[in-house]
Design a protein around this motif. Structure first.
Motif, PDB file in Angstrom:
ATOM      1  N   SER A 122       1.034  -1.559   0.118  1.00 34.06           N
ATOM      2  CA  SER A 122       0.003   0.122   0.453  1.00 34.06           C
ATOM      3  C   SER A 122       1.110   0.985   0.148  1.00 34.06           C
ATOM      4  O   SER A 122       0.261   2.291  -0.228  1.00 34.06           O
ATOM      5  CB  SER A 122      -1.031  -0.340   1.160  1.00 34.06           C
ATOM      6  OG  SER A 122      -0.171  -0.008   2.204  1.00 34.06           O
ATOM      7  N   ALA A 125       2.311   1.432  -3.409  1.00 31.73           N
ATOM      8  CA  ALA A 125       1.115   2.348  -4.297  1.00 31.73           C
ATOM      9  C   ALA A 125       0.878   3.724  -4.256  1.00 31.73           C
ATOM     10  O   ALA A 125       0.560   4.679  -5.323  1.00 31.73           O
ATOM     11  CB  ALA A 125      -0.351   1.315  -4.329  1.00 31.73           C
ATOM     12  N   SER A 128       3.362   5.651  -5.914  1.00 33.20           N
ATOM     13  CA  SER A 128       3.388   5.917  -7.225  1.00 33.20           C
ATOM     14  C   SER A 128       2.496   6.794  -7.576  1.00 33.20           C
ATOM     15  O   SER A 128       2.993   7.651  -8.430  1.00 33.20           O
ATOM     16  CB  SER A 128       3.351   4.363  -7.654  1.00 33.20           C
ATOM     17  OG  SER A 128       4.334   3.396  -7.061  1.00 33.20           O
TER      18      SER A 128
END
Length: 142
Positions: A122, A125, A128
């Motif tokens: 997580s 993510a 990013s």
């Protein structure tokens, strides 16, 4: 004892006189540091400015990309640690030989490794997403 007190007072007097002389000497001398004007084109300061204005040979990579790479490498290392913990938990479980305490310990390690892996994924993510939005906002593209 009287002689000791006289020696002590003479030492104190010498220190006080030295302090007065040094402080008066420091404050009585004129200031010797003077700033150069950058308006003079032949000054040493102007040469320094010209040297700094030249290319320094530093990389022209965007600092956000460098930070993103560092974060991705750190998260990759954390992922490797989670994988090692998972393998360790599996090894503990397989070598338990029916020992319930060792099986419970392996289950705890495995559960913590899975939770850590979920946190790492997580975080990857989120990083990013944030980096892509920052680069999109600064370059004007989506």
């Amino acid at each position: 004892m009287l002689q000791w007190m006289q020696e002590k007072s003479t030492i104190f007097l010498k220190i006080a006189m030295t302090t007065v002389v040094l402080s008066s000497a420091i404050f009585s001398f004129p200031r010797v540091a003077q700033a150069q004007s950058i308006a003079d084109p032949n000054s040493n300061l102007q040469e320094g400015v010209n040297i700094i204005s030249e290319p320094l040979g530093l990389p022209t990579t965007d600092i956000r990309l460098v930070i993103a790479k560092i974060i991705r490498i750190a998260l990759g290392l954390l992922g490797i640690i989670a994988l090692v913990l998972t393998l360790y938990a599996g090894f503990l479980w397989m070598t338990a030989g029916g020992n319930q305490e060792q099986i419970d310990s392996a289950k705890k390690v495995l559960l913590n490794a899975v939770i850590g892996l979920a946190i790492i994924l997580s975080a990857y993510a989120i990083v990013s997403f944030v980096i892509s939005k920052l680069l999109g906002a600064s370059s004007g593209t989506n």
